[in-house]
Design a protein around this motif. Sequence first.
Motif, PDB file in Angstrom:
ATOM      1  N   TYR A   1       0.977  -1.075  -0.120  1.00  0.00           N
ATOM      2  CA  TYR A   1       0.049   0.147   0.041  1.00  0.00           C
ATOM      3  C   TYR A   1       0.846   1.346  -0.118  1.00  0.00           C
ATOM      4  CZ  TYR A   1      -3.255   3.220   1.621  1.00  0.00           C
ATOM      5  OH  TYR A   1      -3.971   4.752   1.899  1.00  0.00           O
TER       6      TYR A   1
ATOM      7  N   GLN B   1       1.055   4.311  -3.086  1.00  0.00           N
ATOM      8  CA  GLN B   1       0.756   5.655  -2.532  1.00  0.00           C
ATOM      9  C   GLN B   1       1.984   6.413  -2.839  1.00  0.00           C
ATOM     10  OE1 GLN B   1      -2.242   6.425  -2.264  1.00  0.00           O
ATOM     11  NE2 GLN B   1      -2.581   6.666   0.148  1.00  0.00           N
TER      12      GLN B   1
ATOM     13  N   MET C   1      -8.704   3.007  -4.939  1.00  0.00           N
ATOM     14  CA  MET C   1      -8.987   4.099  -4.461  1.00  0.00           C
ATOM     15  C   MET C   1     -10.515   5.033  -4.679  1.00  0.00           C
ATOM     16  SD  MET C   1      -6.561   4.441  -2.107  1.00  0.00           S
ATOM     17  CE  MET C   1      -6.742   5.848  -1.489  1.00  0.00           C
TER      18      MET C   1
ATOM     19  N   SER D   1     -13.075   5.622  -1.874  1.00  0.00           N
ATOM     20  CA  SER D   1     -13.122   6.887  -1.370  1.00  0.00           C
ATOM     21  C   SER D   1     -14.207   7.898  -1.935  1.00  0.00           C
ATOM     22  CB  SER D   1     -11.753   7.597  -1.843  1.00  0.00           C
ATOM     23  OG  SER D   1     -10.743   7.016  -1.121  1.00  0.00           O
TER      24      SER D   1
ATOM     25  N   ILE E   1      -5.584  -2.866  -0.095  1.00  0.00           N
ATOM     26  CA  ILE E   1      -6.545  -1.550   0.158  1.00  0.00           C
ATOM     27  C   ILE E   1      -7.125  -1.806   1.243  1.00  0.00           C
ATOM     28  CG2 ILE E   1      -8.477  -2.485  -0.854  1.00  0.00           C
ATOM     29  CD1 ILE E   1      -7.177   0.977  -1.096  1.00  0.00           C
TER      30      ILE E   1
ATOM     31  N   ASP F   1      -5.781   0.537   4.032  1.00  0.00           N
ATOM     32  CA  ASP F   1      -6.340   2.038   4.147  1.00  0.00           C
ATOM     33  C   ASP F   1      -7.268   2.482   5.050  1.00  0.00           C
ATOM     34  OD1 ASP F   1      -6.390   4.562   2.258  1.00  0.00           O
ATOM     35  OD2 ASP F   1      -8.735   4.104   2.506  1.00  0.00           O
TER      36      ASP F   1
END
Length: 369
Positions: free
Chosen positions: A17, A21, A129, A133, A245, A248
């Motif tokens: 991750y 990122q 993502m 999100s 993920i 996250d």
Amino acid sequence: MLETYPKKLSERLSEDYERQQALFSAQPAIVQRYLETQGKQIAQAVVDGDPQINFSLPDRVICTLENVDQPALVTIPQNQRTRSAGSFINRFRKTELYKELRHAFIELEQSPDRAVSVAAGLLRHATVMHMVSHMLPAGRTVCYTPAEEDESIPFIPEDDGLEPESAITAATDAIAEEGNGESGRGNLLVPFVPYARKFFLPQWVAFGEHGEMLVKSVDEANAHIKSMQRFMEVLFLAVALAPYISIDEEYAKKRYGMLGQLVNQGRALAIYQVKEIINRIKQRAEAGSLNRGLRLSLPYFDDQDLKLAISHFEVIPSGRIMFVPGFVVRAVRQEEVKVSQDTRYSSSTRKHLLYLLDLLEKAFEAANL
């Protein structure tokens, strides 16, 4: 030197991750926007269950190369950018797009061309993502406790004593209704009941603390359950595409908040429906319309599949047999034995189903029909 012990799964996921990122943040702004646009398109196709998706890699990415000390901006040839996953035949084969897409990403990430490999990883990252999100509504910060010590999923909302009983304190505490307010006074805010505000998304709470229905109908309650299931399905698809993920922070918050709410409301719906079944049996018994047999379909919430399931069992065989409440008690007790020994249920689902059967048993043990 070889590691004596393999790294823990969480550590490997965290490394993946953080690496993705950092790679994404290192890209030029125009490349980031391109990846986000493509990721949005892919995510929507996956969630909608499309049979096929066409996508393209960015024309350049920043990545590390062999024998080069610093990361470099590397161009991807046009003939290597356009890609696809799935096919229209999948609509008939019932093949899920996310599996085809995951396979396509893996192949691209194993490409000998470093730029193609990095671009594929970045596109996968942008896709998941976006799913976590942007495709799912943000909710409240919540805390749940398990109903019992051995419950695997906490779903009882905690009362921290800080929640006001009537004041609207946040945008998530109220629904704006258009067209109902007085002229010039804006939208009318309709607050949720205090119990609903203890959950992640109060607008999908259909049952109160004592099992009372907060919505207008069972159909509306079912619609709320389906919305929560859809929410969890999007999270599942994101993890299926990129397991890292799950590390996250926003993913963890949304999964925890919605999982507890779904189990809570799913069980509440099952309890409500069982009580409705009890009432219908009593009404039909009074009317004398149960003398030709009775077979029950008992709803319960399966916390492994996260959906309502049905347990079928016979109370009175078909024929001219007069209904007696004791028949229900006997059938329920026989079913309780079967459920208690059925290894297909999780421990918590088994307890939930046994509780529902107990409701039936107690309703007819001392029934005065």
